[in-house]
Design an enzyme around this catalytic site. Structure first.
Site, mmCIF file in Angstrom:
data_model
loop_
_atom_site.group_PDB
_atom_site.id
_atom_site.type_symbol
_atom_site.label_atom_id
_atom_site.label_comp_id
_atom_site.label_asym_id
_atom_site.label_seq_id
_atom_site.Cartn_x
_atom_site.Cartn_y
_atom_site.Cartn_z
ATOM 1 C CB THR A 69 -6.924 1.375 0.975
ATOM 2 O OG1 THR A 69 -8.238 1.220 1.492
ATOM 3 C CG2 THR A 69 -5.961 1.586 2.123
ATOM 4 N NE ARG A 79 5.196 0.796 5.404
ATOM 5 C CZ ARG A 79 4.111 1.409 5.806
ATOM 6 N NH1 ARG A 79 3.336 0.848 6.700
ATOM 7 N NH2 ARG A 79 3.800 2.592 5.326
ATOM 8 C CE LYS A 128 5.810 7.213 1.067
ATOM 9 N NZ LYS A 128 4.382 7.517 1.042
ATOM 10 C CG ASP A 139 1.970 9.581 6.575
ATOM 11 O OD1 ASP A 139 1.997 9.130 7.750
ATOM 12 O OD2 ASP A 139 2.088 8.862 5.561
ATOM 13 N NE ARG A 140 -1.226 5.765 9.286
ATOM 14 C CZ ARG A 140 -1.748 4.575 9.444
ATOM 15 N NH1 ARG A 140 -2.218 4.213 10.617
ATOM 16 N NH2 ARG A 140 -1.794 3.724 8.447
ATOM 17 C CB SER A 149 3.902 4.441 8.109
ATOM 18 O OG SER A 149 2.822 5.255 8.477
ATOM 19 C CG HIS A 150 1.214 3.062 11.182
ATOM 20 N ND1 HIS A 150 1.274 3.335 9.829
ATOM 21 C CD2 HIS A 150 0.600 1.888 11.303
ATOM 22 C CE1 HIS A 150 0.691 2.351 9.173
ATOM 23 N NE2 HIS A 150 0.281 1.446 10.028
ATOM 24 C CG ASP A 202 5.414 8.382 7.708
ATOM 25 O OD1 ASP A 202 4.570 8.085 8.585
ATOM 26 O OD2 ASP A 202 5.164 8.299 6.486
ATOM 27 C CE LYS A 258 -1.269 8.435 5.641
ATOM 28 N NZ LYS A 258 -1.464 7.281 4.773
ATOM 29 C CG ASP A 285 2.370 8.425 11.064
ATOM 30 O OD1 ASP A 285 2.651 9.605 10.775
ATOM 31 O OD2 ASP A 285 2.328 7.510 10.219
ATOM 32 N NE ARG A 334 -5.499 -1.877 7.621
ATOM 33 C CZ ARG A 334 -4.583 -1.937 8.583
ATOM 34 N NH1 ARG A 334 -4.949 -2.173 9.823
ATOM 35 N NH2 ARG A 334 -3.299 -1.794 8.298
ATOM 36 C CD GLU A 355 -5.769 6.411 2.717
ATOM 37 O OE1 GLU A 355 -6.124 5.294 2.300
ATOM 38 O OE2 GLU A 355 -4.581 6.683 2.969
ATOM 39 C CD GLU A 356 -9.419 3.556 7.455
ATOM 40 O OE1 GLU A 356 -9.259 3.415 8.687
ATOM 41 O OE2 GLU A 356 -8.591 3.165 6.609
ATOM 42 C CB SER A 357 -5.688 4.707 8.005
ATOM 43 O OG SER A 357 -5.444 5.329 6.757
ATOM 44 C CB THR A 402 -0.900 0.022 1.258
ATOM 45 O OG1 THR A 402 -1.550 -1.238 1.395
ATOM 46 C CG2 THR A 402 -1.958 1.107 1.171
HETATM 47 C C1 G1P Z 1 -2.842 1.435 5.814
HETATM 48 C C2 G1P Z 1 -4.101 2.275 5.810
HETATM 49 C C3 G1P Z 1 -4.143 3.127 4.572
HETATM 50 C C4 G1P Z 1 -2.875 3.972 4.469
HETATM 51 C C5 G1P Z 1 -1.645 3.072 4.574
HETATM 52 C C6 G1P Z 1 -0.371 3.884 4.633
HETATM 53 O O1 G1P Z 1 -2.840 0.557 4.721
HETATM 54 O O2 G1P Z 1 -5.250 1.473 5.885
HETATM 55 O O3 G1P Z 1 -5.285 3.945 4.594
HETATM 56 O O4 G1P Z 1 -2.838 4.672 3.267
HETATM 57 O O5 G1P Z 1 -1.726 2.278 5.752
HETATM 58 O O6 G1P Z 1 -0.336 4.748 5.735
HETATM 59 P P1 G1P Z 1 -3.260 -1.004 4.845
HETATM 60 O O7 G1P Z 1 -2.412 -1.589 5.935
HETATM 61 O O8 G1P Z 1 -4.711 -0.988 5.264
HETATM 62 O O9 G1P Z 1 -3.044 -1.575 3.492
HETATM 63 ZN ZN ZN Z 2 2.675 7.316 8.228
#
Ligand code: G1P
Ligand code: ZN
Length: 547
Positions: free
Chosen positions: A350, A22, A131, A286-287, A118-119, A284, A382, A282, A502, A369-371, A18
């Site tokens: 997503t 990773r 990336k 972006d969240r 990321s997180h 990096d 983001k 988070d 999810r 995004e909901e995340s 996504t």
């Molecule tokens: C998750 C989030 C998605 C976000 C991505 C990167 O991806 O659901 O919205 O863009 O992290 O931060 P997923 O693990 O669901 O594929």
């Molecule tokens: Zn992130």
């Protein structure tokens, strides 16, 4: 500058998910692994670029996690060997994802490498990621990530310059032949971009008049820039930004700004000494998570409120938005705002990479995004700090509390009760089987009951990009019950261990009554888990994280 060609046997598992590639850090640290991905990316970039892109800057930044510094040195050497003439590295190596996007755009770079998972937690035993972002500052689109993967599978050698490490903790330039490696101040360009959107004077006056907040940077990439902007420029009290020093292991925590992992902030906001506003970002940067006193703002609501209030409260959007976009599983709250304002509203798969084309074409200004991801076309990622500054602007203009702003929004538009349940660490095979069976049963589900509701449509989301007509299929299974109720099921594309399923639940109520979200969704949650036979398949059916 001498260039060496290193031979190795190709890796077969370098397909970006996504959001980039990773893996476990240790896995990333194996010989040739990172270099292979860099060389594959550079080869892929060559396929999509003509002219003198090698003269344009290539930006490198990371979220500061374990292996960040070593990875940066490796990228510099492979990039030099491949002819990049101007490599720009963030001083200390730490630059948030939106910050990197801002630098790529401001400096008219050909692209950049972002070192982040990321997180996900950081450290030798945890996760690492990388990336590639393209010249618009956004994540490489699928055609590029697939080209990287194709290159990596065939790759048997990479090039590396045999030069000394660059001191990335000191701003300055080093020449290698005709090529320049520039270590730059990570705060400058990104601050300018945010300053062009937000009225910093108004926000500074707001703090001066006694407004209080707590920003939890979670020992991650936003720390330095949040301190710089919130405390130094806006004049918030020292200590407003906490855990501002990036650490390689994020202090042993998940740098994920949600109710579970930002526990310290949650506790504070639910205590008697809560400031007026709470926020976190988070690994990096972006969240974001937005909190009021004893009040959690669901990311879908945050997106809707920002879209609704942008024109009246935020200087950079005073002329209105060109449109809005959200990922498919995100609450449809923003759709109602778009409808009321006569804006186009796009529903994408997503992942932030799907917003890039829309923003480049001027079709949408604000996306989410909901995340815990919200952002706008000021960059192509983001942006956690941007969301915080949006909320600060709305709070300063309306003089309402966070809770009052959201409740006022619900009263006007109605409320989407929303939850995402993450079932983590599932065995891969049964997880894939659950999805495959569900997919196969979609036609027969229509007309069946799901709790108190009847399924009116069931499909696997497929998206055709309105700009380049590319098609992305199998992007999440939707069980739709009329206008008001929806369940979405998909497997995560960012995990590094087993499978994460999810499940996204939402239910609309036109009249906001202030019911508890668990009560509104409970029935559907039970029915969905039965439908998927979660207990039978995995031995238990309790989610690990609910957001
Ligand atoms: C998750 C989030 C998605 C976000 C991505 C990167 O991806 O659901 O919205 O863009 O992290 O931060 P997923 O693990 O669901 O594929
Ligand atoms: Zn992130």
């Amino acid at each position: 500058m001498e260039i060496e060609t290193i031979k190795f046997s190709p890796f077969k598992d370098q397909r970006p998910g996504t959001s980039g590639l990773r893996k476990k850090t240790k896995y990333f640290m194996q010989e040739h692994y990172l270099e292979s991905f860099i060389q594959a990316a550079i080869n892929a970039v060559r396929l999509f670029n003509q002219g003198d892109y090698l003269q344009a800057p290539l930006v490198i930044g990371g979220d500061g996690r374990y292996y960040n510094d070593q990875a940066i040195q490796k990228i510099i050497k492979v990039a030099l060997a491949n002819g990049y003439q101007h490599i720009m590295v963030a001083c200390t190596g730490v630059l948030s994802t939106p910050g990197t996007s801002a630098v790529i755009r401001t400096q008219k770079a050909s692209g950049g490498f972002l070192l982040t998972a990321s997180h996900n937690p950081g450290g030798m035993e945890h996760d690492f990621g990388i990336k590639y972002n393209i010249a618009n500052g956004g994540p490489a689109p699928e055609k590029v990530t697939e080209a990287i993967y194709a290159q990596s599978k065939e790759l048997t050698e990479y090039k590396v310059a045999t030069v000394a490490d660059v001191d990335i903790n000191k701003i300055g330039e080093t020449m290698f032949g005709s090529a320049r490696v520039e270590v730059f101040d990570a705060l400058v360009d990104y601050t300018k971009v945010l300053e062009s959107l937000f009225d910093f004077e108004m926000l500074a006056a707001f703090f001066k008049n006694g407004f209080t907040m707590r920003f939890d940077a979670m020992h991650a990439a936003t720390g330095p820039i949040a301190k710089h902007i919130i405390e130094r420029i806006l004049g918030a009290a020292p200590g407003t930004v906490v855990r501002a020093n990036p650490l390689p292991d994020f202090g042993g925590l998940h740098p994920d700004p949600n109710q579970v992992h930002a526990k310290e902030l949650m506790d504070l906001m639910w205590s008697g000494s809560a400031p007026m506003f709470g926020a976190a970002s988070d690994g990096d940067g972006d969240r974001n998570m937005i909190l009021g006193q004893k009040f959690f703002v669901s990311p879908g609501d945050s997106l809707a409120v920002i879209a609704d209030q942008a024109a009246s409260c935020i200087r950079g959007y005073s002329k209105g938005l060109s449109g809005v976009a959200r990922s498919m599983p995100t609450s449809r709250a923003v759709d109602l705002v778009a409808k009321a304002q006569g804006l186009s509203c796009y529903e994408t798969p997503t992942g932030w990479k799907y917003f890039g084309n829309l923003m480049d074409a001027g079709r949408c200004t604000v996306c989410g995004e909901e995340s815990f991801g919200t952002g706008s076309d000021h960059v192509r990622e983001k942006d956690g700090l941007w969301a915080v500054l949006c909320w600060l602007s709305i709070l300063a203009k309306t003089k309402l509390s966070v809770a009052e702003i959201v409740q006022r929004h619900w009263r006007k538009y109605g409320r989407y009760y929303y939850q995402r349940h993450d079932h983590e660490g599932l065995a891969l095979e049964p997880a894939n089987e659950v999805i495959a069976k569900l997919r196969a049963s979609l036609p027969s589900l229509v007309g069946q009951k799901l709790g108190a509701f009847t399924i009116s449509a069931a499909d696997d989301f497929s998206y055709t990009d309105p700009i380049d007509s590319s098609v992305s299929s199998k992007q999440g299974i939707r069980l739709i019950c009329g206008e008001d109720e929806r369940v979405v099921i998909r497997l995560s594309g960012t995990g590094t261990e087993g499978a994460t399923m999810r499940i996204y639940y939402e239910r609309f109520c036109a009249r906001y009554e202030g019911a508890k979200v668990e009560d509104m969704l409970g029935d559907t949650v039970r029915a969905t888990k039965e439908l998927l036979k979660m207990k039978e398949m995995f031995g238990h059916d309790e989610p690990d994280v609910i957001t």
